[in-house]
Design an enzyme around this catalytic site. Structure first.
Site, PDB file in Angstrom:
ATOM      1  N   LYS A  24      -5.095  24.497  12.334  1.00 23.51           N
ATOM      2  CA  LYS A  24      -5.792  23.994  12.834  1.00 23.51           C
ATOM      3  C   LYS A  24      -7.286  23.774  11.467  1.00 23.51           C
ATOM      4  CE  LYS A  24      -7.059  28.149  13.634  1.00 23.51           C
ATOM      5  NZ  LYS A  24      -5.710  29.112  12.954  1.00 23.51           N
ATOM      6  N   ASN A 140       3.137  24.992   6.269  1.00 21.80           N
ATOM      7  CA  ASN A 140       1.717  25.493   6.658  1.00 21.80           C
ATOM      8  C   ASN A 140       1.124  27.267   5.705  1.00 21.80           C
ATOM      9  OD1 ASN A 140       1.158  23.718   8.094  1.00 21.80           O
ATOM     10  ND2 ASN A 140       1.532  24.358  10.128  1.00 21.80           N
ATOM     11  N   ARG A 227      -5.629  -1.954  -6.539  1.00 29.76           N
ATOM     12  CA  ARG A 227      -5.605  -3.942  -5.967  1.00 29.76           C
ATOM     13  C   ARG A 227      -5.554  -4.360  -6.771  1.00 29.76           C
ATOM     14  NH1 ARG A 227     -11.693  -4.637  -8.635  1.00 29.76           N
ATOM     15  NH2 ARG A 227     -11.248  -6.620  -7.901  1.00 29.76           N
ATOM     16  N   ASN A 234     -11.348 -13.811 -10.035  1.00 31.83           N
ATOM     17  CA  ASN A 234     -11.606 -12.995 -10.440  1.00 31.83           C
ATOM     18  C   ASN A 234     -11.956 -13.068 -12.290  1.00 31.83           C
ATOM     19  OD1 ASN A 234      -9.180 -10.107  -9.293  1.00 31.83           O
ATOM     20  ND2 ASN A 234     -11.205 -10.660  -8.751  1.00 31.83           N
ATOM     21  N   ARG A 277      -2.673 -12.792  -3.707  1.00 29.10           N
ATOM     22  CA  ARG A 277      -3.230 -12.559  -4.702  1.00 29.10           C
ATOM     23  C   ARG A 277      -2.082 -11.137  -4.925  1.00 29.10           C
ATOM     24  NH1 ARG A 277      -8.054 -13.605  -2.918  1.00 29.10           N
ATOM     25  NH2 ARG A 277      -9.281 -12.023  -2.578  1.00 29.10           N
ATOM     26  N   TYR A 308     -21.847 -14.680  -8.327  1.00 27.12           N
ATOM     27  CA  TYR A 308     -23.200 -13.715  -8.041  1.00 27.12           C
ATOM     28  C   TYR A 308     -24.140 -14.580  -8.750  1.00 27.12           C
ATOM     29  CZ  TYR A 308     -20.221  -9.693  -6.816  1.00 27.12           C
ATOM     30  OH  TYR A 308     -19.389  -8.989  -6.288  1.00 27.12           O
ATOM     31  N   PHE A 319     -29.122 -12.320  -1.045  1.00 25.19           N
ATOM     32  CA  PHE A 319     -28.940 -11.598  -1.907  1.00 25.19           C
ATOM     33  C   PHE A 319     -29.172 -10.519  -2.669  1.00 25.19           C
ATOM     34  CE2 PHE A 319     -27.500 -11.184  -7.017  1.00 25.19           C
ATOM     35  CZ  PHE A 319     -26.338 -11.240  -6.146  1.00 25.19           C
ATOM     36  N   ALA A 364     -13.386  -4.440  -1.589  1.00 21.99           N
ATOM     37  CA  ALA A 364     -14.641  -4.026  -1.548  1.00 21.99           C
ATOM     38  C   ALA A 364     -12.919  -2.684   0.085  1.00 21.99           C
ATOM     39  CB  ALA A 364     -15.052  -4.997   0.314  1.00 21.99           C
TER      40      ALA A 364
HETATM   41  O1  F6P Z   1     -14.733 -10.001  -6.742  1.00 13.74           O
HETATM   42  C1  F6P Z   1     -13.797  -9.287  -6.257  1.00 13.74           C
HETATM   43  C2  F6P Z   1     -14.277  -9.224  -4.402  1.00 13.74           C
HETATM   44  O2  F6P Z   1     -12.734  -8.260  -3.787  1.00 13.74           O
HETATM   45  C3  F6P Z   1     -14.167  -9.868  -3.807  1.00 13.74           C
HETATM   46  O3  F6P Z   1     -13.186 -11.228  -3.209  1.00 13.74           O
HETATM   47  C4  F6P Z   1     -15.323  -9.388  -2.791  1.00 13.74           C
HETATM   48  O4  F6P Z   1     -16.030 -10.217  -2.337  1.00 13.74           O
HETATM   49  C5  F6P Z   1     -15.991  -8.662  -3.908  1.00 13.74           C
HETATM   50  O5  F6P Z   1     -14.682  -7.792  -4.605  1.00 13.74           O
HETATM   51  C6  F6P Z   1     -16.407  -7.369  -3.057  1.00 13.74           C
HETATM   52  O6  F6P Z   1     -17.277  -6.514  -3.824  1.00 13.74           O
HETATM   53  P1  F6P Z   1     -18.808  -6.191  -3.749  1.00 13.74           P
HETATM   54  O7  F6P Z   1     -19.171  -5.799  -2.292  1.00 13.74           O
HETATM   55  O8  F6P Z   1     -19.047  -5.379  -4.732  1.00 13.74           O
HETATM   56  O9  F6P Z   1     -19.407  -7.752  -4.045  1.00 13.74           O
END
Ligand code: F6P
Length: 456
Positions: A24, A140, A227, A234, A277, A308, A319, A364
């Protein structure tokens, strides 16, 4: 039929029914996780936690004897308190409350049904858990003995004996739900989802729950997540795209295969995304592989392939908006975290019923998947740290998962950008970029140096 009178928009109380060790609590917590993920704010109210509050330490099975008046009074009071809190939760505007109690007598169910429908005007669904599968029952029981707070202070022998007697008391009082005499909506779940039957079940939410329960199987034992190895993107701080692994990423792929052959079971299977990848990362693992589109990384739309810094330069407003609400922010022509949570739903349901799977995913996507299994708050997901070159192992312990993180010894960049303090649209570039992790400007021929020593 009474349940029909109640509007679909009214909140729902789910009351579990069944003997101890029938799964449960596991069902309650898995269902709550599933409903929360689907936007239905749900909470489990565990009757035994209320009972323990009235007893400094769990005494013995004796309080479960039908003729123990004091024990029965404590149990009735605890059930009342749990239901009161569940109703309060629903009155506060939440969607679903799950009352995790035994509700083994017809009288208890009738009383609860009447209170919920007639006095509160809320919907109610009973879920009865039955377990005839001896192996599952044993499993269980072992989990209860290991993880229940009731048995912490007992030796293993005492605990086994106590649980056996507790079960006997309950069996004497148990009246299984009988649809021919009880006017209630209920679902019977046998052997954790092997057979699911429904009786007088109506409503949108209830149908969704029925679907979830029908697809549910016994909980997985072990799941691995990683990952992909460090990619060329990266290394140079670019997001998205479909680049190959860097030299260090390729090295991780080899070390990962060695690591798994030492720690994982032989029947390991591997799920990757459809991106290069992740496939390259899984290449050396001698196990069946499946590439799943829903595991692809967050689509950053117009910002795909940017750093970024470039995002701040070209789209400073976007951003800043992303920093203000990263969970809900959707890249123009791309996705938000909420979007990937939605596309991950079928994968997560499938994964819940699997064992010995390695998911090779992306930053993500893995934040969302791990957040689901660890029942994290949604707003925490986008900032969760899931570093490269690290294997995350989840082991089911009761209805919770134990997490083990193993960093494998291959250098890589850090891609985790923390939320900056200043998220306003008018912030300076320096403020916007303050938490951007260091990376190379161009792919160096020798990637074995630390990026902070070579560039920027
Ligand atoms: O930087 C690697 C990555 O997998 C990107 O491809 C993706 O946009 C990003 O991370 C997501 O991370 P955040 O949401 O922190 O930008």
């Amino acid at each position: 039929m009474r349940a029909r009178r109640i509007s679909q928009f009214e909140p729902l109380l789910i009351a579990l029914v069944g003997l101890p060790a029938r799964g449960k609590s596991q069902l309650a917590h898995r269902l709550a996780r599933h409903l929360n993920w689907n936007g239905e704010s749900t909470k489990v109210f565990d009757c035994s936690e209320y009972r323990r509050r009235h007893m400094a330490l769990y005494g013995t099975h004796d309080i479960f004897r039908a003729d123990n008046l004091q024990g029965s009074a404590v149990r009735r009071r605890s059930a009342r308190e749990a239901v009161t809190d569940a109703i309060l939760w629903l009155k506060e505007g939440n969607s679903v409350a799950i009352f995790d109690g035994t509700n083994i007598t017809r009288e208890q169910r009738q009383e609860l049904n009447g209170y919920c429908l007639d006095s509160m005007g809320f919907r109610i669904l009973f879920i009865e858990c039955v377990c005839e599968d001896q192996e599952l029952l044993e499993k269980n029981i072992i989990e209860i003995l290991h993880y229940s707070a009731d048995y912490k202070a007992m030796s293993e022998e005492e605990a086994v004996d106590d649980l056996r007697k507790k079960l006997e008391h309950y069996m004497r009082q148990y009246e299984p739900i009988d649809g021919t005499v009880e006017e209630i909506s209920f679902v019977r779940v046998e052997n954790m989802g092997e057979t699911v039957t429904a009786h007088k079940v109506y409503g949108q939410k209830e149908s969704g729950i029925l679907g979830y329960l029908s697809g549910m199987r016994t909980s997985p034992q072990v799941l691995y997540f990683t990952r992909h190895g460090e990619s060329e993107f990266n290394a140079i701080g670019r997001i998205g795209g479909n680049s190959s692994l860097s030299a260090r990423g390729q090295s991780y792929a080899r070390v990962l295969a060695e690591h798994l052959s030492a720690v994982a079971s032989r029947d390991l299977r591997v799920w990757t995304s459809e991106l290069l990848r992740t496939k390259q990362t899984a290449a050396h693992i001698p196990a069946p592989k499946r590439a799943i589109r829903a595991l692809n990384e967050l689509d950053a739309g117009i910002c795909e392939g940017m750093t970024y810094e470039e995002m701040q330069e070209q789209y400073p407003q976007e951003f800043a908006w992303r920093d203000q609400d990263k969970l809900r922010y959707r890249y123009p022509w791309g996705e938000s975290y909420i979007d990937i949570m939605t596309r991950l739903r079928p994968v997560l349901s499938a994964l819940e019923d699997e064992d010995n799977i390695l998911v090779v995913g992306h930053q993500a996507v893995l934040r969302c998947m791990l957040g689901y299994f660890l029942d994290l708050k949604l707003d925490e997901l986008p900032y969760m740290n899931v570093p490269l070159h690290t294997v995350v192992k989840l082991t089911a312990r009761g209805y919770k998962y134990e997490v083990e993180m193993t960093k494998l010894p291959v250098e890589c960049v850090d891609t985790h950008r923390k939320q900056p303090k200043n998220c306003s649209i008018s912030r300076t570039t320096a403020d916007a970029l303050v938490t951007v992790p260091s990376h190379y400007d161009t792919l160096p021929s020798n990637l074995w140096q630390n990026p902070s020593e070579t560039q920027l």
